[in-house]
Design an enzyme around this catalytic site. Structure first.
Site, PDB file in Angstrom:
ATOM      1  N   GLU A 176       0.822  -1.224   0.000  1.00 28.75           N
ATOM      2  CA  GLU A 176       0.000   0.000   0.000  1.00 28.75           C
ATOM      3  C   GLU A 176       0.850   1.266   0.000  1.00 28.75           C
ATOM      4  OE1 GLU A 176      -2.676   0.434   3.358  1.00 28.75           O
ATOM      5  OE2 GLU A 176      -3.539   2.267   2.552  1.00 28.75           O
ATOM      6  N   LYS A 218      -2.579  -2.102  -3.022  1.00 28.70           N
ATOM      7  CA  LYS A 218      -3.622  -1.249  -2.424  1.00 28.70           C
ATOM      8  C   LYS A 218      -3.265   0.208  -2.680  1.00 28.70           C
ATOM      9  CE  LYS A 218      -5.978  -0.303   1.947  1.00 28.70           C
ATOM     10  NZ  LYS A 218      -6.616  -0.929   3.097  1.00 28.70           N
TER      11      LYS A 218
END
Ligand code: 13P
Length: 341
Positions: A176, A218
């Site tokens: 992420e 992500k």
């Protein structure tokens, strides 16, 4: 090992399903509880998580839940450990393993995410406890001079080190790199920065021999800053986001799981829906929302036992709407349907 990773990653982005990010650190959770009028404590954090994880029907839309270390070790009021409770519902337990973003030496205002010390051993313990995927979040802010190449690079390097260690432990890493919405920047600038960040992250992942088929990305959606004078409409966000991802994310990655990142619930849902209406992409296009799934439930609950059912209905409603968006079947009319029906 690699078969297990691929299988877990594929299950996390199964059709119509996505991830609930319930991995707020104690500090962040306490802030959210406080804002909702709840006196923060370990017990209230536990009660909120129990409310979410015992919502009947949510597992139809939720493939995995990311937990924070404290929650990973907590139980329902009748003594079932949360990872076990989720597993019994066919929901994969995940774990946040970074220890947070700290000031980056030599670059004022920028941050680097830490948590690599002892990570190998922690991952082994989490695997034993049932975790099959993990999360690490790097944060990058935008202004005229930031993010610096230095900040992008150190965060990408740490993300790749984390991802490689996860895979060695049989755990699917969610990678992420979040480009934040704070500031006045335009969507053009967000697309440019997000592209540079993704290019750097995938170069590091390759360098560090991360199996792309056994990870999930992500990312942020490509959005203008909160204070941008000319905010884009939903179609533009969806188009720019897909364009940026197609340019930078290899087709070997099984899925993209967006964060909601401060967008309103409706925007986060509508934009995901538009992307899923654009036809097949090289990867699944799904979600890993925190606020986008939980905020309404927390506001309704307010720590009151009597509001538990109403709060669960709010959570289920958001899970349904977001699950529909995951299939490209969301309509604004769905928002109007009575909650809990
Ligand atoms: P939000 O959806 O609230 O941005 O949270 C997702 C997340 O896990 C951020 O790290």
């Amino acid at each position: 090992m690699s078969d297990e990773l691929r299988e877990t990653a594929d299950r996390l982005v199964a059709n119509g399903k996505g991830i609930l990010a319930a991995d707020e650190s104690n500090g962040t959770m306490d802030k959210r509880l406080d804002e909702a009028g709840v006196e923060p404590s370990e017990e209230m954090r536990r009660q909120l998580r129990e409310l979410l994880f015992t919502t009947e029907g949510a597992a139809e839309h939720i493939s995995g839940v990311i937990l924070y270390d404290e929650t990973f070790r907590q139980s329902t009021s009748d003594g079932t450990l949360f990872p076990e409770l989720l597993r019994k519902q066919g929901v994969i337990p995940g774990i946040k393993v970074d220890t947070g973003a700290t000031p980056l030496a030599g670059s004022e205002g920028e941050k680097v995410t830490e948590g690599l010390d002892g990570l190998r051993e922690r991952l082994e313990e989490y695997y034993e406890g049932g975790a099959r995927f993990a999360k690490w979040r790097g944060v990058l802010g935008i202004d005229d001079h930031h993010p610096t190449r230095y900040c992008v690079h150190v965060n990408a390097h740490a993300l790749a080190r984390y991802a490689a260690l996860c895979q060695q432990a049989g755990i699917v890493p969610i990678v992420e790199p979040e480009v934040l919405m704070d500031g006045e920047h335009t969507i053009d600038r967000s697309e440019e920065v997000t592209g540079q960040v993704l290019a750097t992250v995938f170069a590091e992942l390759r360098e560090q021999r991360v199996l792309l088929e056994g990870m999930l990305l992500k990312p942020n959606m490509v959005l203008a800053g909160y204070e941008c004078p000319e905010p884009p409409d939903d179609e533009e966000v969806a188009d720019r986001t897909l364009r940026c991802l197609r340019r930078h994310v290899p087709a070997a990655v099984p899925g993209i799981v967006f964060l909601s990142g401060g967008q309103s619930d409706e925007h986060a849902t509508a934009r995901l829906n538009l992307m899923n209406q654009c036809g097949a992409q090289p990867w699944e296009v799904s979600f890993s929302y925190g606020r986008g799934l939980q905020a309404a439930a927390l506001k309704t609950w307010r720590g009151e036992q009597a509001e538990t059912a109403a709060a669960q209905a709010q959570y289920l409603h958001r899970a349904r709407c977001t699950g529909a968006a995951r299939r490209g079947e969301y309509t604004p009319e769905l928002e109007g349907e009575p909650v809990g029906t």
